[in-house]
Write a protein that holds these residues in place. Structure first.
Motif, PDB file in Angstrom:
ATOM      1  N   GLU A 149      10.744   5.785 -11.241  1.00  0.00           N
ATOM      2  CA  GLU A 149      11.936   5.402 -10.480  1.00  0.00           C
ATOM      3  C   GLU A 149      12.597   6.618  -9.822  1.00  0.00           C
ATOM      4  OE1 GLU A 149      14.144   2.529  -8.891  1.00  0.00           O
ATOM      5  OE2 GLU A 149      12.677   2.096 -10.426  1.00  0.00           O
TER       6      GLU A 149
ATOM      7  N   GLU B 178       0.832  -1.197   0.000  1.00  0.00           N
ATOM      8  CA  GLU B 178       0.000   0.000   0.000  1.00  0.00           C
ATOM      9  C   GLU B 178       0.864   1.243   0.000  1.00  0.00           C
ATOM     10  OE1 GLU B 178      -3.094   0.270   2.888  1.00  0.00           O
ATOM     11  OE2 GLU B 178      -3.525  -1.852   2.704  1.00  0.00           O
ATOM     12  N   ASN B 179       1.908   1.183   0.834  1.00  0.00           N
ATOM     13  CA  ASN B 179       2.797   2.318   0.924  1.00  0.00           C
ATOM     14  C   ASN B 179       3.462   2.571  -0.417  1.00  0.00           C
ATOM     15  OD1 ASN B 179       4.388   4.334   2.128  1.00  0.00           O
ATOM     16  ND2 ASN B 179       6.083   2.901   2.192  1.00  0.00           N
ATOM     17  N   CYS B 180       3.838   1.481  -1.070  1.00  0.00           N
ATOM     18  CA  CYS B 180       4.509   1.581  -2.343  1.00  0.00           C
ATOM     19  C   CYS B 180       3.605   2.295  -3.343  1.00  0.00           C
ATOM     20  CB  CYS B 180       4.826   0.183  -2.841  1.00  0.00           C
ATOM     21  SG  CYS B 180       6.230   0.123  -3.907  1.00  0.00           S
TER      22      CYS B 180
ATOM     23  N   HIS C 198      12.080   8.013  -6.243  1.00  0.00           N
ATOM     24  CA  HIS C 198      12.716   7.434  -5.073  1.00  0.00           C
ATOM     25  C   HIS C 198      14.219   7.641  -5.073  1.00  0.00           C
ATOM     26  CE1 HIS C 198       8.996   5.680  -3.936  1.00  0.00           C
ATOM     27  NE2 HIS C 198       8.908   4.971  -5.017  1.00  0.00           N
TER      28      HIS C 198
ATOM     29  N   ASP D  36       1.192   4.201  -2.584  1.00  0.00           N
ATOM     30  CA  ASP D  36       1.025   5.550  -2.073  1.00  0.00           C
ATOM     31  C   ASP D  36       2.170   6.445  -2.526  1.00  0.00           C
ATOM     32  OD1 ASP D  36      -0.041   7.567  -0.430  1.00  0.00           O
ATOM     33  OD2 ASP D  36       1.412   7.084   1.121  1.00  0.00           O
ATOM     34  N   ASP D  37       3.387   5.916  -2.431  1.00  0.00           N
ATOM     35  CA  ASP D  37       4.553   6.716  -2.796  1.00  0.00           C
ATOM     36  C   ASP D  37       4.707   6.882  -4.296  1.00  0.00           C
ATOM     37  OD1 ASP D  37       6.925   5.781  -0.201  1.00  0.00           O
ATOM     38  OD2 ASP D  37       5.254   7.165  -0.255  1.00  0.00           O
ATOM     39  N   CYS D  38       4.283   5.866  -5.028  1.00  0.00           N
ATOM     40  CA  CYS D  38       4.558   5.888  -6.460  1.00  0.00           C
ATOM     41  C   CYS D  38       3.440   6.505  -7.271  1.00  0.00           C
ATOM     42  CB  CYS D  38       4.792   4.473  -6.977  1.00  0.00           C
ATOM     43  SG  CYS D  38       6.262   3.743  -6.296  1.00  0.00           S
TER      44      CYS D  38
ATOM     45  N   HIS E  62       5.265   1.571 -10.233  1.00  0.00           N
ATOM     46  CA  HIS E  62       6.700   1.744 -10.044  1.00  0.00           C
ATOM     47  C   HIS E  62       7.405   2.390 -11.225  1.00  0.00           C
ATOM     48  CE1 HIS E  62       6.449  -1.758  -6.997  1.00  0.00           C
ATOM     49  NE2 HIS E  62       6.020  -0.631  -6.518  1.00  0.00           N
TER      50      HIS E  62
END
Lengths: 201, 147
Positions: free
Chosen positions: B21, B7-9, B24, B11-13, B18
């Motif tokens: 890149e 979920e966080n991934c 990050h 959220d961040d992306c 993904h």
């Protein structure tokens, strides 16, 4: 334990990661879990690896940058070397305090069988750092277990206040991550982290 | 990896998963937080022997000065200043908050006279390069004056 579990010990600068790791690593070893340790400091040299060695724990140091991006390849090579040399049940990575975790998960997932993350939060500094440093929220949101450290330096109201604020961060992301106030210096939080790591055993 | 991390991934992306890149990248996230560091490793000698206790007291003062100066130069927090002093005995140090002072670890014979010491110091402080560079020079100069 099947395969190699990768445990990320994260937390902002000075949150007590190395102090926690000293007891956590020992606790796993006492349960006959073979542990390999990787340590990353954000700088030209590492300090935490020396500290662990002073306490009789061997650690592979990854220096010259942060494992989340600058030295990703060193992280992969260190994991491969550890697996070849030790075939550990658990590889623990103590991240630098400035590491963003998602890139680390993405880097290591091909090389390990499972990933757990323990994030330490400094109770005394949370209010000062949460709004100033984006990485703090990232580390909390990526956690399977949040340990509010330095309980011995805070009163009950401060602990409750920080717990509520951390819970807000997790709630906003629909997470039911466990939160526990601890004193890493006194060896607290180790059992919860060990249970997390061994729960699939 | 748990659902939390997935979920966080996301959220961040963002919605593209993904594909971003560079979102990050190390420099990117450090720049956002203005995080920076310097390392100082040095070997210092005295003309006359001094006790290990006196060295530790003086190094502790220098570390406290560094922490306070970092704040006065605009750092919202110290970050983390850590390392060790090696004389005949080795003493680890860590400074996170000025109010808490320097946390020292390791046993040492306080009365033992020595004529040199080594320091390894890593300071991660949210300040720009020029200010950190200046702080590093001043700390090095102060460490040379110990004794």
């Amino acid at each position: 334990m099947m395969g190699t579990k990768f445990v990320v010990v994260s937390g902002f600068l000075g949150s007590g990661k190395t102090t926690f790791l000293l007891n956590f690593g020992k606790g796993l070893a006492d349960r006959d879990v073979t542990v390999g340790i990787l340590v990353n400091d954000f700088g030209e040299v590492t300090v935490d690896g020396d500290t662990l060695e002073d306490f009789g724990m061997e650690a592979t140091e990854i220096a010259e940058g942060c494992v989340c991006c600058e030295v990703k390849q060193s992280l992969v090579l260190s994991i491969r070397d550890l697996k070849k040399a030790l075939d550990p049940d658990v590889i623990i990575l103590e991240t630098s305090g400035v590491a963003s975790l998602i890139p680390i998960f993405r880097t290591v997932k091909k090389y390990v069988d499972d990933i757990d993350t323990v994030t330490l939060v400094d109770l005394a500094r949370y209010s000062k750092i949460i709004d100033s440093f984006e990485v703090v929220g990232n580390q909390i949101r990526a956690a399977d277990l949040v340990l509010l450290n330095k309980r011995d330096l805070a009163d009950e109201n401060e602990i409750k206040d920080v717990e509520n604020k951390v819970r807000d961060v997790l709630d906003r992301n629909k997470m039911d991550t466990d939160i526990k106030a601890i004193s890493a210096r006194d060896g607290e939080g180790v059992d919860e982290a060990i249970n997390l790591v061994l729960e699939d055993r | 990896m748990t659902d939390n991390q997935h979920e966080n991934c996301e959220d961040d992306c963002g919605e593209d998963g993904h594909s971003h890149e560079d979102q990050h990248s190390h420099e990117n996230h450090l720049e956002k937080d203005n995080l920076n560091s310097f390392t100082l490793t040095g070997s210092y000698e005295f003309d006359e022997e001094t006790t290990q206790n006196e060295i530790i007291i003086q190094v502790e003062e220098i570390l406290n000065w560094l922490g306070t100066e970092a704040i006065s130069l605009g750092a919202p927090v110290i970050g983390h200043i850590k390392g060790w002093v090696e004389m005949e005995d080795k003493v680890r140090f860590s400074l996170v908050m000025p109010e808490e002072g320097v946390d020292l670890g390791g046993d040492f014979n306080s009365d033992l006279p020595v004529d040199s010491y080594e320091v390894k110091l890593l300071a991660v402080i949210p300040l720009e390069d020029s200010k950190l560079s200046s702080l590093k020079k001043k700390v090095d100069a102060k460490l040379r004056d110990v004794g």
